[in-house]
Design a protein around this motif. Structure first.
Motif, PDB file in Angstrom:
ATOM      1  N   ASN A  95       0.831  -1.226   0.000  1.00  0.00           N
ATOM      2  CA  ASN A  95       0.000   0.000   0.000  1.00  0.00           C
ATOM      3  C   ASN A  95       0.853   1.258   0.000  1.00  0.00           C
ATOM      4  OD1 ASN A  95      -2.370  -1.336  -0.067  1.00  0.00           O
ATOM      5  ND2 ASN A  95      -2.774  -1.213   2.142  1.00  0.00           N
ATOM      6  N   PHE A  96       1.952   1.159   0.749  1.00  0.00           N
ATOM      7  CA  PHE A  96       2.857   2.314   0.828  1.00  0.00           C
ATOM      8  C   PHE A  96       3.335   2.703  -0.569  1.00  0.00           C
ATOM      9  CE2 PHE A  96       7.145   4.064   1.187  1.00  0.00           C
ATOM     10  CZ  PHE A  96       6.968   5.072   2.115  1.00  0.00           C
ATOM     11  N   TYR A  97       3.754   1.693  -1.309  1.00  0.00           N
ATOM     12  CA  TYR A  97       4.256   1.969  -2.662  1.00  0.00           C
ATOM     13  C   TYR A  97       3.120   2.385  -3.604  1.00  0.00           C
ATOM     14  CZ  TYR A  97       9.036   0.437  -1.839  1.00  0.00           C
ATOM     15  OH  TYR A  97      10.331   0.359  -1.404  1.00  0.00           O
ATOM     16  N   GLU A 100       0.145   3.703  -2.955  1.00  0.00           N
ATOM     17  CA  GLU A 100      -0.373   5.046  -2.667  1.00  0.00           C
ATOM     18  C   GLU A 100       0.641   6.129  -3.019  1.00  0.00           C
ATOM     19  OE1 GLU A 100      -1.880   5.172   1.343  1.00  0.00           O
ATOM     20  OE2 GLU A 100      -3.087   3.387   0.947  1.00  0.00           O
ATOM     21  N   GLY A 101       1.893   5.805  -2.759  1.00  0.00           N
ATOM     22  CA  GLY A 101       2.953   6.748  -3.118  1.00  0.00           C
ATOM     23  C   GLY A 101       2.991   7.002  -4.616  1.00  0.00           C
ATOM     24  N   LEU A 102       2.911   5.924  -5.371  1.00  0.00           N
ATOM     25  CA  LEU A 102       2.934   6.073  -6.836  1.00  0.00           C
ATOM     26  C   LEU A 102       1.705   6.826  -7.338  1.00  0.00           C
ATOM     27  CD1 LEU A 102       4.259   2.500  -7.706  1.00  0.00           C
ATOM     28  CD2 LEU A 102       5.447   4.629  -8.209  1.00  0.00           C
ATOM     29  N   MET A 160       1.743  10.709  -6.978  1.00  0.00           N
ATOM     30  CA  MET A 160       2.794  11.471  -7.659  1.00  0.00           C
ATOM     31  C   MET A 160       2.208  12.473  -8.650  1.00  0.00           C
ATOM     32  SD  MET A 160       5.875   8.837  -8.504  1.00  0.00           S
ATOM     33  CE  MET A 160       4.905   8.024  -9.714  1.00  0.00           C
ATOM     34  N   LEU A 174       4.737  15.343 -10.399  1.00  0.00           N
ATOM     35  CA  LEU A 174       5.919  15.438 -11.254  1.00  0.00           C
ATOM     36  C   LEU A 174       6.516  14.048 -11.495  1.00  0.00           C
ATOM     37  CD1 LEU A 174       8.282  17.043 -12.586  1.00  0.00           C
ATOM     38  CD2 LEU A 174       9.315  17.165 -10.308  1.00  0.00           C
ATOM     39  N   THR A 204       5.685  12.154 -14.738  1.00  0.00           N
ATOM     40  CA  THR A 204       6.475  12.544 -15.919  1.00  0.00           C
ATOM     41  C   THR A 204       7.844  11.876 -15.868  1.00  0.00           C
ATOM     42  OG1 THR A 204       5.414  14.686 -15.709  1.00  0.00           O
ATOM     43  CG2 THR A 204       7.276  14.570 -17.234  1.00  0.00           C
ATOM     44  N   LEU A 205       8.449  11.897 -14.660  1.00  0.00           N
ATOM     45  CA  LEU A 205       9.790  11.322 -14.530  1.00  0.00           C
ATOM     46  C   LEU A 205       9.774   9.818 -14.791  1.00  0.00           C
ATOM     47  CD1 LEU A 205      11.074  13.304 -11.409  1.00  0.00           C
ATOM     48  CD2 LEU A 205      11.639  13.698 -13.806  1.00  0.00           C
ATOM     49  N   ILE A 251      11.856   7.722 -17.483  1.00  0.00           N
ATOM     50  CA  ILE A 251      12.669   6.545 -17.115  1.00  0.00           C
ATOM     51  C   ILE A 251      12.266   5.340 -17.972  1.00  0.00           C
ATOM     52  CG2 ILE A 251      13.146   4.872 -15.267  1.00  0.00           C
ATOM     53  CD1 ILE A 251      12.921   7.206 -13.261  1.00  0.00           C
ATOM     54  N   ALA A 295      16.311  10.786 -11.656  1.00  0.00           N
ATOM     55  CA  ALA A 295      15.470  10.074 -12.636  1.00  0.00           C
ATOM     56  C   ALA A 295      16.061  10.170 -14.039  1.00  0.00           C
ATOM     57  CB  ALA A 295      14.057  10.649 -12.610  1.00  0.00           C
ATOM     58  N   PHE A 333       7.996   9.004  -0.840  1.00  0.00           N
ATOM     59  CA  PHE A 333       6.585   8.708  -0.536  1.00  0.00           C
ATOM     60  C   PHE A 333       6.289   8.791   0.960  1.00  0.00           C
ATOM     61  CE2 PHE A 333       6.800   5.474  -4.271  1.00  0.00           C
ATOM     62  CZ  PHE A 333       6.759   6.514  -5.187  1.00  0.00           C
ATOM     63  N   ARG A 378       3.952   9.856   6.400  1.00  0.00           N
ATOM     64  CA  ARG A 378       3.445   8.473   6.438  1.00  0.00           C
ATOM     65  C   ARG A 378       4.342   7.573   7.280  1.00  0.00           C
ATOM     66  NH1 ARG A 378       2.502   6.648   0.558  1.00  0.00           N
ATOM     67  NH2 ARG A 378       1.304   4.989   1.541  1.00  0.00           N
ATOM     68  N   GLN A 390      10.575  23.618 -12.350  1.00  0.00           N
ATOM     69  CA  GLN A 390      10.409  23.439 -10.901  1.00  0.00           C
ATOM     70  C   GLN A 390      11.042  24.583 -10.114  1.00  0.00           C
ATOM     71  OE1 GLN A 390       8.351  21.287  -9.490  1.00  0.00           O
ATOM     72  NE2 GLN A 390       7.878  20.635 -11.583  1.00  0.00           N
TER      73      GLN A 390
END
Lengths: 87, 512
Positions: free
Chosen positions: A11-13, A15-17, A20, A22, A25-26, A30, B69, B121, B125, B503
């Motif tokens: 969930n951490f990952y 929700e973090g994703l 996002m 900016l 775009t990054l 990638i 990145a 992230f 949290r 930015q």
């Protein structure tokens, strides 16, 4: 309990994703870059020459020894010979 | 000038490697230093609990993220080039480089990938302390990644902790700690990372100066400058010390490089450092041309830098090419002779082994071992081939030193005005802050030119020249990929600059 930790990390990952801005775009940059590097450059333009031409390590070693054992002006430089050339 | 450029396969392969390495080095130093600056900013936030520091940290972290990145995986291409353009070399050093590069991969993956996610992230949290710990881990992890690459580079400059196995045609690791604790590896690592710290500090100063000039985000800019000027000053002083150590190492193990760095053709006691000079491009080993069209020298300083002994003898290019019996210096001429004996013995060993003549093979191997330290010289056609491009090495070195010295002054001025509380009024200083950010980039690249061009013709110092390290492939393939890389990396750079500028234009989040 273990499952709970696994879910929390996932969930951490996730929700973090999702959160996002900016970063999206990054990540696109990638992804495109990795595609170009691994699926275009590596496959079509950057073969591992020894893996391509020799089957065993001893064949690779023999080729390098041929290159090393020549003295300038006495023995012509050997070209890479494919494993199949020897058969 | 271009008519003298040799566009053979080996030079295209070298140019391609240089191009990719130099583009890669546009992203790396900013990553190395900006991670630590973010860690410092966040530490202050956690200690003070002030939200302004949090916004400041998040802003620089965002710029760090953009750079990371865009730059990530650009170094992988160098490894592709090993397998394609430098297959002989790649085979020969596989055993040495395998361990450091594997450790680099594991460290990078676990430290950076794990804690990187928490760093970006994890705000609000995870706990403040764990977030700070993650930021520090990213800083340490990214710098440790650089360590292993620089260990590999250090080994190429000063091959140690290995033995050459004539049966496998490979350099095999004999002592892992000799390789990782090699003085060259340590010198490379400390010098390269501190250059990244100084450059990143100048990046923070340049952006902050831009804000101050526009009277935007003044408090954030002032605080950023305060931290960056302290970090930058310490880094640039350390950069000078590590640079001195690098020159000392060159004096001991790569005297030809040191001679080229200073344009010293004839060795001398009390050898001078050239503070300012215009190299005579016509000068060749053994001729009577003057080495410089113009030069301003500081007597005796090179003897101190090279040997840490005032008045001592520093060998020049001519001494190293033709030898100097009086000083006990073996010239390239003699080394070539010994190198050819080594190559012949190796050929004899190979043939005797094939023929099953163990006695003859053993005698040939003994003969090879007698001359193995000069093995690489056997492939040079003439003693002059042992001389690197002097002008490029000289100018790159002097440019690097000049910028390195100048940046100490810049950091001092920013620190002084910050301490007096007048940095907002010192508008005259801002253009210098911005200018030195770009100059620092040029100096970093110039440093790599000194390290790599200055040790030509070697892929591995004294043991393997680039002409033997290369793969026998069509030059057109290398030319094509050279221009493909040029286009790809330029696009990436444009993307980075555009996103970064946007930015910076937006600036940090407002504190509620």
């Amino acid at each position: 309990m273990k499952r709970n930790i696994f879910r929390r990390i996932t969930n951490f990952y996730v929700e973090g994703l999702k959160s996002m801005t900016l970063g999206r775009t990054l990540w696109k940059i990638i992804a495109i870059k990795l595609f170009i590097i691994f699926f275009v450059f590596k496959i079509f333009f950057f073969p591992d020459m020894f893996e391509k031409h020799f089957r065993t390590d001893s064949e690779k070693a023999e080729h390098v020894m041929e290159v090393l054992a020549r003295v300038p002006g006495t023995i012509p430089a050997p070209h890479i010979r494919k494993s199949t050339d020897r058969r | 000038m271009l008519e003298h450029v040799n566009l053979s396969l080996v030079n295209w392969a070298r140019a391609q490697f240089a191009l990719t390495a130099m583009y890669h080095w546009l992203f790396v130093p900013l990553t190395l230093g900006l991670t630590f600056l973010c860690a410092f900013f966040e530490t202050i936030y956690v200690k003070t609990g002030k939200e302004e520091w949090k916004a400041l940290t998040r802003f620089w972290m965002k710029l760090f993220g953009i750079n990371f990145a865009i730059g990530v995986a650009t170094g992988i291409i160098l490894e592709f080039e090993f397998g394609t353009n430098w297959a002989n070399y790649s085979w020969m050093v596989g055993d040495i480089f395998g361990a450091p590069l594997a450790i680099e991969g594991i460290v990078a993956f676990f430290l950076e990938a794990t804690f990187f996610a928490v760093m970006f992230f994890g705000w609000n949290r995870v706990s403040k302390d764990f977030h700070l710990f993650s930021t520090w881990m990213v800083a340490i992890g990214s710098n440790l990644s650089a360590l292993w690459i620089l260990v590999a580079n250090g080994w190429m400059q000063y091959p140690t902790g290995m033995v050459f196995n004539p049966d496998t045609a490979r350099f095999e690791m004999h002592n892992f700690f000799d390789v990782i604790l090699s003085p060259y590896a340590i010198s490379k690592f400390t010098h390269a990372t501190t250059s990244g710290f100084a450059l990143s500090s100048l990046f923070v100063i340049a952006v902050s100066s831009w804000y101050l000039a526009r009277r935007r985000h003044v408090l954030m800019a002032r605080r950023s400058i305060a931290v960056a000027s302290v970090f930058g000053l310490l880094a640039s002083l350390l950069l000078g010390l590590t640079g001195d150590e690098a020159a000392f190492m060159d004096g001991k193990h790569q005297p030809m490089k040191l001679a080229a760095m200073e344009g010293l053709w004839d060795g001398a006691n009390n050898a001078p450092v050239v503070a300012l000079g215009i190299v005579n491009g016509m000068k060749k080993p053994g001729d009577f041309h003057e080495p410089f069209v113009y030069s301003l020298k500081i007597p005796g300083l090179l003897s101190i830098l090279a040997n840490r002994q005032p008045g001592s003898f520093v060998p020049g290019i001519n001494d190293l090419v033709f030898g100097n019996q009086e000083r006990g210096i073996t010239g390239a001429e003699q080394k070539i002779e010994m190198g050819r004996r080594a190559a012949k013995s190796l050929a004899a060993y190979k043939n005797a082994k094939k023929a099953g003549d163990i006695q003859k093979a053993s005698a040939a191997l003994d003969e090879f071992n007698k001359y193995r330290n000069y093995f690489g010289y056997g492939f040079l056609k003439a003693p002059e081939d042992a001389v690197p491009p002097v002008s490029i090495t000289f100018y790159s070195f002097h440019m690097m030193v000049a910028v390195g010295t100048g940046m100490i002054l810049i950091f001092l001025l920013y620190l002084f005005t910050t301490a007096r509380g007048t940095v907002e009024q010192a508008t005259w200083l801002y253009p210098f802050g911005v200018l030195f950010f770009f100059l620092a980039y040029m100096a970093g690249e110039a440093g790599w030119v000194v390290a790599e061009v200055g040790r030509q013709p070697w892929a591995i110092q004294g043991l393997l020249p680039v002409s033997i390290a290369r793969t026998d492939i069509a030059p057109d393939n290398v030319k094509l990929t050279f221009f493909m890389f040029l286009a790809t990396f330029t696009l990436l750079l444009i993307a980075e600059v555009k996103i970064m500028l946007k930015q910076i234009q937006i600036g940090p989040e407002e504190v509620k």
